[in-house]
Enzyme design. Sequence first.
Site, mmCIF file in Angstrom:
data_model
loop_
_atom_site.group_PDB
_atom_site.id
_atom_site.type_symbol
_atom_site.label_atom_id
_atom_site.label_comp_id
_atom_site.label_asym_id
_atom_site.label_seq_id
_atom_site.Cartn_x
_atom_site.Cartn_y
_atom_site.Cartn_z
ATOM 1 N N GLY A 14 0.759 -0.996 0.019
ATOM 2 C CA GLY A 14 -0.092 0.094 -0.306
ATOM 3 C C GLY A 14 1.230 1.326 0.052
ATOM 4 C CB CYS A 37 5.057 -4.551 0.237
ATOM 5 S SG CYS A 37 5.899 -2.733 0.090
ATOM 6 C CG HIS A 93 5.858 -5.461 -4.654
ATOM 7 N ND1 HIS A 93 4.656 -5.523 -4.035
ATOM 8 C CD2 HIS A 93 6.244 -4.655 -3.745
ATOM 9 C CE1 HIS A 93 4.887 -4.222 -2.755
ATOM 10 N NE2 HIS A 93 5.379 -3.588 -3.184
ATOM 11 C CD GLU A 135 2.653 -8.416 -5.363
ATOM 12 O OE1 GLU A 135 3.527 -8.854 -4.753
ATOM 13 O OE2 GLU A 135 2.362 -6.949 -4.757
ATOM 14 C CB SER A 185 -13.577 -3.502 -29.199
ATOM 15 O OG SER A 185 -12.715 -4.761 -28.876
ATOM 16 N N GLY A 186 -14.304 -6.038 -31.364
ATOM 17 C CA GLY A 186 -13.267 -6.781 -32.357
ATOM 18 C C GLY A 186 -11.248 -7.285 -31.286
ATOM 19 N N GLY A 187 -11.829 -7.063 -30.387
ATOM 20 C CA GLY A 187 -9.974 -7.449 -29.341
ATOM 21 C C GLY A 187 -11.338 -9.014 -28.843
ATOM 22 C CB VAL A 188 -9.471 -11.458 -27.341
ATOM 23 C CG1 VAL A 188 -8.516 -10.449 -26.094
ATOM 24 C CG2 VAL A 188 -9.887 -12.768 -26.269
ATOM 25 C CB SER A 215 -15.843 -6.789 -26.942
ATOM 26 O OG SER A 215 -15.018 -6.766 -28.077
ATOM 27 C CE LYS A 251 -6.127 -8.769 -24.417
ATOM 28 N NZ LYS A 251 -6.913 -7.182 -24.528
#
Length: 516
Positions: free
Chosen positions: A58, A85, A172, A174, A226-229, A231, A372
Amino acid sequence: MSVPQEFVAVLDFGSQYAQLIARRIREHEVYAEILPHTTPAAQLRGGRAPIGIVLTGGPASVYAEGAPRCDPEILRLGVPVLAICYGMQLACLLLGGDVRPAAGREFGRTRARVLDAADLLEGVPAETTVWMSHGDAVDRVGADFRPLAATDNCPLAAVRHRSAPVYGVQFHPEVTHTVEGGRIFRNFLYRICRARGEWRTASLIERAVAGIREQVKDAGVVCGLSGGVDSAVTALLGHRAVGERLASIFVDNGLLRVGEREAVEKTFREALGLRLRTVDAAERFLEALRGVTDPEEKRTRIGHLFVDVFAEEARGIPGARFLAQGTLYPDVIESVSAHGGPTARIKTHHNVGGLPAALPFGLVEPLRDLFKDEVRRMGTALGLPEDLVWRHPFPGPGLAVRVLGEVTRERLATVRAADAIVREEIRRAGLERHVAQAFAVLLPVASVGVMGDGRTYEAAVAVRAVTTDDFMTADWARLPAEVLATISSRIINEVRGVNRVVYDVSTKPPSTIEWE
Ligand code: XMP
């Protein structure tokens, strides 16, 4: 919505990385839920007890006035805790340690030496690279803690409590720059929390479909493609949830890349068999952007108009009361402060912060907590064609945020032509899967050049190519010099009005992937 039995509670202290932590845990097939740092210990006991608890980082300093704290009883539940952290500093403080500003602030990649490779750091090499990002550090931990790893500036880079199952890491785990981060999470989940690992991509799909059904009941849903993965997955989830009550609409805003509209129509109509309506709104978007140079203003105007166009189209669809969008977690975290944490606003992604308050639709955002690569896995599981699953992301405001300065038809044509060359050459070199995004940006500067015997004074184009797993952090791609040479000479030769090409060698952070 059904909540899985086995889960890890992630207590959020306002970290940019809370969702990234949750996703790292999901990657190891354990469900993670983000809870406010104020969650009382009593809530984490009994029927819905987590198998483990993570305290996030944080922005605060543990000694600052009003610094967020958790219920100290959480550390005494007997449930394993991984404190990261700020979380580590807090856990050590609550358990009697001493936290103070570190002698040297540490940001970025740092070498760490493992001092004790038992449980949490089992299998981690004696020397490893970790990602640090802190000003304060734990100075003394007292006899109750044992050091597990150290860096040059931070003798307590990882610790564990001697009797309670409380672990702390100052770095970190992650972020992907912490080379052994995956192993550290795996050790925490499977060695320390004794996870069974029952969470799969199929669970994500089921959960999303159930969530949409529960939210929209018997209303109709309009999905913006939108044509992307993102949407595409949203549309398929919506279709699975409500069937023919889902209507897909594709807005051609005039800010698209070469061939994009045609590709979208072909994929969705022919390959996926969805009902798709294309709206030609290019003129309206250009008009709305006339004279606008401020990036946030561009995003807001595009976002508003997008919703207006949708509202108009959706009027023709009986019962449509919801708008489904493929908003991903990184879009959310950088626009608003998720989960009430004090995260800083960076830029307004148009499908989040740019929406007007009086939106005539309820929003359906089934991917809002996902990254993603998780969405790509869902896409594959839902039967999307591979080339669509692996398509590079393209921002909602389209080429408008890649034309720095005013967006005009001519400047759009310039960046569109340069962009097509960049992508074509990346594909030709077989590098498409090696970069996460590659594109051209039209800069608002002119520079002097020489062509033939004459002086030119024309625009400069920046080429940006990045590698990243999650779009939260990114590195510039080390493209081969020959590929850059071909891109540069083709742009200068083939795109009128450009006499200079530069390559962007900035990382995110501190830069962002897009220029606006
Ligand atoms: P930045 O520039 O913030 O971009 O590092 C991170 C990722 O998000 C994409 N991006 C957007 N996507 N609407 C979107 O759907 C937007 O307004 C938007 N702005 C940036 C960007 O292309 C990158 O993949």
